[in-house]
Motif scaffolding. Structure first.
Motif, PDB file in Angstrom:
ATOM      1  N   TYR A   1     -60.743 -33.188  29.093  1.00 50.99           N
ATOM      2  CA  TYR A   1     -59.490 -32.465  28.867  1.00 50.99           C
ATOM      3  C   TYR A   1     -59.683 -30.960  29.022  1.00 50.99           C
ATOM      4  O   TYR A   1     -58.758 -30.247  29.408  1.00 50.99           O
ATOM      5  CB  TYR A   1     -58.906 -32.795  27.492  1.00 50.99           C
TER       6      TYR A   1
ATOM      7  N   VAL B   1     -53.234 -27.490  26.677  1.00 48.02           N
ATOM      8  CA  VAL B   1     -53.833 -28.730  26.179  1.00 48.02           C
ATOM      9  C   VAL B   1     -54.410 -28.442  24.801  1.00 48.02           C
ATOM     10  O   VAL B   1     -55.162 -27.482  24.626  1.00 48.02           O
ATOM     11  CB  VAL B   1     -54.933 -29.272  27.119  1.00 48.02           C
TER      12      VAL B   1
ATOM     13  N   VAL C   1     -53.674 -34.096  22.320  1.00 45.53           N
ATOM     14  CA  VAL C   1     -54.582 -35.241  22.368  1.00 45.53           C
ATOM     15  C   VAL C   1     -55.192 -35.440  20.985  1.00 45.53           C
ATOM     16  O   VAL C   1     -55.817 -34.525  20.449  1.00 45.53           O
ATOM     17  CB  VAL C   1     -55.707 -35.026  23.412  1.00 45.53           C
TER      18      VAL C   1
ATOM     19  N   GLU D   1     -46.905 -35.612  24.407  1.00 46.27           N
ATOM     20  CA  GLU D   1     -46.348 -34.433  25.068  1.00 46.27           C
ATOM     21  C   GLU D   1     -45.497 -33.679  24.052  1.00 46.27           C
ATOM     22  O   GLU D   1     -44.641 -34.269  23.400  1.00 46.27           O
ATOM     23  CB  GLU D   1     -45.476 -34.841  26.252  1.00 46.27           C
TER      24      GLU D   1
ATOM     25  N   LEU E   1     -49.889 -30.795  26.272  1.00 47.09           N
ATOM     26  CA  LEU E   1     -50.481 -32.102  26.057  1.00 47.09           C
ATOM     27  C   LEU E   1     -51.257 -32.038  24.753  1.00 47.09           C
ATOM     28  O   LEU E   1     -52.182 -31.245  24.617  1.00 47.09           O
ATOM     29  CB  LEU E   1     -51.417 -32.482  27.211  1.00 47.09           C
TER      30      LEU E   1
ATOM     31  N   THR F   1     -55.454 -42.796  24.826  1.00 43.78           N
ATOM     32  CA  THR F   1     -56.414 -42.135  25.710  1.00 43.78           C
ATOM     33  C   THR F   1     -57.308 -43.209  26.340  1.00 43.78           C
ATOM     34  O   THR F   1     -57.365 -44.338  25.871  1.00 43.78           O
ATOM     35  CB  THR F   1     -57.310 -41.142  24.944  1.00 43.78           C
TER      36      THR F   1
ATOM     37  N   SER G   1     -54.907 -40.905  21.138  1.00 45.75           N
ATOM     38  CA  SER G   1     -53.665 -41.013  21.899  1.00 45.75           C
ATOM     39  C   SER G   1     -53.273 -39.662  22.480  1.00 45.75           C
ATOM     40  O   SER G   1     -53.762 -38.618  22.061  1.00 45.75           O
ATOM     41  CB  SER G   1     -52.544 -41.552  21.004  1.00 45.75           C
ATOM     42  N   GLU G   2     -52.371 -39.729  23.460  1.00 51.48           N
ATOM     43  CA  GLU G   2     -51.852 -38.534  24.124  1.00 51.48           C
ATOM     44  C   GLU G   2     -50.375 -38.398  23.797  1.00 51.48           C
ATOM     45  O   GLU G   2     -49.630 -39.383  23.803  1.00 51.48           O
ATOM     46  CB  GLU G   2     -52.012 -38.636  25.639  1.00 51.48           C
TER      47      GLU G   2
END
Length: 134
Positions: A53, A63, A38, A119, A36, A131, A116-117
């Protein structure tokens, strides 16, 4: 609509344990690990979000918090708020946030990331959404 980019191929420079690390972005993000990514506006601006997070993996093996600061600022910030589990990705010149079309200019004229997130998996970066920042 899904927005997906390939992992860019440029060097990332950061400090880990007092030593400089220079590695290609596609090695920073292992292709076999679901990560993830971020994007946050800046250090000391969203401490509560960073700590969230840091506390919850949200089902990801890794992350990474990316902020438009240099490695020295990110390491001081992480130490100050006691981040333990997340990895930090310095983006001092905004190269990654520009690549992902997430660069915005705030009211003071400072370039920042749109929170924003994303992947990252198998050398692809996929937009997951904004987010839940305030």
């Amino acid at each position: 609509m899904t927005v997906t980019y390939s992992v860019p191929n440029y060097l990332v420079h950061y400090r880990r344990g007092g030593s400089w690390v220079h590695e290609p972005m596609n090695q920073f993000f292992s292709p076999s690990v679901r990560t993830l990514l971020v994007l946050l506006r800046g250090a000391w601006l969203q401490d509560d979000l960073a700590l969230y997070y840091d506390s919850y993996s949200l089902g990801y093996s890794d992350v990474v918090l990316c902020l438009q600061h240099d490695t020295f600022v990110l390491n001081a910030w992480a130490s100050d708020i006691n981040l333990q589990r997340v990895r930090l990705l310095p983006d001092g010149n905004g190269q990654l946030i520009k690549y992902l079309n997430c660069a915005v200019t705030d009211s003071a004229g400072v370039l920042r990331a749109y929170p924003s997130e994303w992947e990252v998996f198998s050398n692809a970066i996929k937009y997951m959404g904004k987010t839940f920042c305030r």
